[in-house]
Each structure stands twice: as C-alpha cells, then as structure tokens.
Design an enzyme around this catalytic site. Sequence first.
Site, PDB file in Angstrom:
ATOM      1  N   ARG A  82       0.826  -1.218   0.000  1.00  0.00           N
ATOM      2  CA  ARG A  82       0.000   0.000   0.000  1.00  0.00           C
ATOM      3  C   ARG A  82       0.856   1.262   0.000  1.00  0.00           C
ATOM      4  O   ARG A  82       0.408   2.337  -0.407  1.00  0.00           O
ATOM      5  CB  ARG A  82      -0.945   0.011   1.198  1.00  0.00           C
ATOM      6  CG  ARG A  82      -0.239   0.014   2.549  1.00  0.00           C
ATOM      7  CD  ARG A  82      -1.214   0.175   3.690  1.00  0.00           C
ATOM      8  NE  ARG A  82      -0.600  -0.082   4.987  1.00  0.00           N
ATOM      9  CZ  ARG A  82      -1.065   0.396   6.133  1.00  0.00           C
ATOM     10  NH1 ARG A  82      -2.141   1.167   6.142  1.00  0.00           N
ATOM     11  NH2 ARG A  82      -0.484   0.104   7.267  1.00  0.00           N
ATOM     12  N   SER A 111      -4.233   5.663   5.198  1.00  0.00           N
ATOM     13  CA  SER A 111      -4.020   4.219   5.203  1.00  0.00           C
ATOM     14  C   SER A 111      -3.609   3.673   3.840  1.00  0.00           C
ATOM     15  O   SER A 111      -2.875   2.682   3.763  1.00  0.00           O
ATOM     16  CB  SER A 111      -5.295   3.505   5.670  1.00  0.00           C
ATOM     17  OG  SER A 111      -5.573   3.807   7.021  1.00  0.00           O
ATOM     18  N   GLU A 125     -18.080   5.693  -1.108  1.00  0.00           N
ATOM     19  CA  GLU A 125     -17.289   5.015  -2.136  1.00  0.00           C
ATOM     20  C   GLU A 125     -17.966   5.017  -3.502  1.00  0.00           C
ATOM     21  O   GLU A 125     -17.285   5.143  -4.535  1.00  0.00           O
ATOM     22  CB  GLU A 125     -16.991   3.573  -1.703  1.00  0.00           C
ATOM     23  CG  GLU A 125     -16.093   3.446  -0.501  1.00  0.00           C
ATOM     24  CD  GLU A 125     -16.809   3.662   0.821  1.00  0.00           C
ATOM     25  OE1 GLU A 125     -16.115   3.912   1.842  1.00  0.00           O
ATOM     26  OE2 GLU A 125     -18.058   3.574   0.852  1.00  0.00           O
ATOM     27  N   PHE A 171     -14.590  -1.820   0.758  1.00  0.00           N
ATOM     28  CA  PHE A 171     -15.445  -0.683   0.439  1.00  0.00           C
ATOM     29  C   PHE A 171     -15.562  -0.441  -1.060  1.00  0.00           C
ATOM     30  O   PHE A 171     -16.582   0.065  -1.536  1.00  0.00           O
ATOM     31  CB  PHE A 171     -14.943   0.567   1.137  1.00  0.00           C
ATOM     32  CG  PHE A 171     -14.894   0.450   2.640  1.00  0.00           C
ATOM     33  CD1 PHE A 171     -15.924  -0.149   3.335  1.00  0.00           C
ATOM     34  CD2 PHE A 171     -13.813   0.940   3.351  1.00  0.00           C
ATOM     35  CE1 PHE A 171     -15.899  -0.275   4.710  1.00  0.00           C
ATOM     36  CE2 PHE A 171     -13.776   0.826   4.735  1.00  0.00           C
ATOM     37  CZ  PHE A 171     -14.811   0.216   5.421  1.00  0.00           C
TER      38      PHE A 171
END
Length: 318
Positions: free
Chosen positions: A11, A38, A59, A84
Amino acid sequence: MVQAARTEATRAALGPTLARLCREGLDIVCVDADLGYSTSAVKFGREFPERFFTVGVAEANMIGVSAGLASCGKIAFCSTFAVFSPGHSFDQLRMAVAQPGTNVKLVSSHGGVVTGEDGASAEALEDLALMLAMPPFRVIYPADVVEAEQAIETAARTAGPFYIRTLRPKTPVIYDGSDYRFELGRWHRLREGSDLTLIACGELVKAALDAAVSLAAEGLEARVLNASSLRPMDREAVLAAARETGAIVTAEDHFVHGGLGGIVAETLAEEQPTPVAFVGMRDRYGTSGTWDQLLEYFGLTAAAMADAARGAISRKLR
C-alpha cells in the site's frame, strides 16, 4: 533478483508513485474516500492538493467522481479499502467504468485475511472475483512493493480501467527493482522446476518460493510463477506448466472460487487437463488476529503448498 531481507507494505507504493508520475508530466488526479492515510494516497495529495479530492465515506460517489474526471481527459486514480470498493460500489464500477471503458484506476488496500486485527468485516476475500467478472478491467495483485510501484505506473500509462490490490502489512520484498519489469499478461518465472508448478499471487509468492525449497529437499523440483497479472492472465505460462511439469498448485489470499485458482482451472479444463490443487480460502470468512497468525490458521502457508504439491503429484498421469 529474489530477496527477502527487507519488508514493506504494498500500500505504501500508491502516493509516492503517483506524485513521481505527476512530476514527470502525467495528468493524474486522485479521488479518496476518507482513507488516504491508510492507502498512502495522502502523500500525493500533500504535494498536489489541487489534484486530490476527498469525498468522505462515500465510495460509490468516489467512483462516479473518478469516472467524470476521466471523461474530461484526466488519468483518474481512486483508492480506499477493498471491502469498500468494489464492496460498496460494484454497480458504479460496472456502469460508469467497466461498460464504457473509462480511464479509471482503482487501487484498493487491505485485501485478504492479512488485514488482520480488524477482523472478518474488513478482510476482503471476494474482491478479485468481483473485478475479474467485469471486462475490460485489468486486475493486478502485486507480489511486493517494487512490483506494486511498477503496476501503478503501468496503469497510469495504459488507457482503460485497472484494479490493483494492495496490502496492509509489511511483507517481504522479493524484487530489487534493478532487473525486473512488470508486464501485463506475463507471469514471472521465479524458479525453475520440472516436477510440478506452484502458481501464487500477492504475499503468497514468497511462501511459494519457501515451499519450493522444502520440496527440493525431498527431491521434488517445483517451478514457481508469480501470477500478479490476473487479467490479462498468462495462459501460455499455465499451459507450459501443464505440459512440462504435469501438476499445478495455486495459492492466494482470497476465495479459491473466482480468483487465481478459478482462472487456472478454467484454462486447464479447456485446453490441457492436468492435476491441480488449490491453497486459498474455501467457503469461510476470516477472523481477527495478527496477519501472520491468520495465514497459519487458515493454511495459507509454504507447508500447506508443499502438502498440496505432494497430492497433485500423486495424481499425475504415469
């Protein structure tokens, strides 16, 4: 090329890579759904605030805004957690991105049981299946942060929809980046072998390499393929593995149905029937625990791959 001393979360590739590409002149924008810290997207937003849009916990709206920006000529990236999106936004992805072929790149973090302590509700195990169900999405699951950086750049420089799955924990870095280049539709051969083939994606690529080492101690030589490009997939690599090694094991931190195991099995059934075994999640959701504990608990390990390999080899045609 293969190393494992360094660890870093895939990530972490998103924000810095987008910022570099924007500095190089690519017309990139990024839409965030309240999780930029995040996903690391906020690192792009700090450098290019006029190109960074946050829609809050919405989203479906994130996908709609991204599609609108793409329709105006922008290279539109968007990011959140995999539960999500695609989880909350499948209809928007289908109607506003997949069907018209909009130039939207969805990078979703926190895939798989390695999301860990957040528990079953946060552990996306069906996201790859959802995205593979929608042509023309290119679906990428990088093995490490180096490959994640290259996959994000490929997405930015290639027209059309992309889905890239990234992970929360710091996992082993396999590639040093100096002599490896990610290619759409190509599964990189990390190890030679003639007795069977281990095909893995994401964090389980390192486990497949470890399984191959343990099998070699028994006199079994396993080919190892990094199947990071799920669509387009490397059909020739699968068929060559079937012809040349005669048995295959797939491994993924995802439901076997609809993921890597599914696309490999479909290819073999159509063109080269071959004994195949699957390491992955089967008909159950995750639970809470550290990421390494959960891989062990659910049997997503080198030892499980080695066991599956022995079983597949026992079914080879003599």
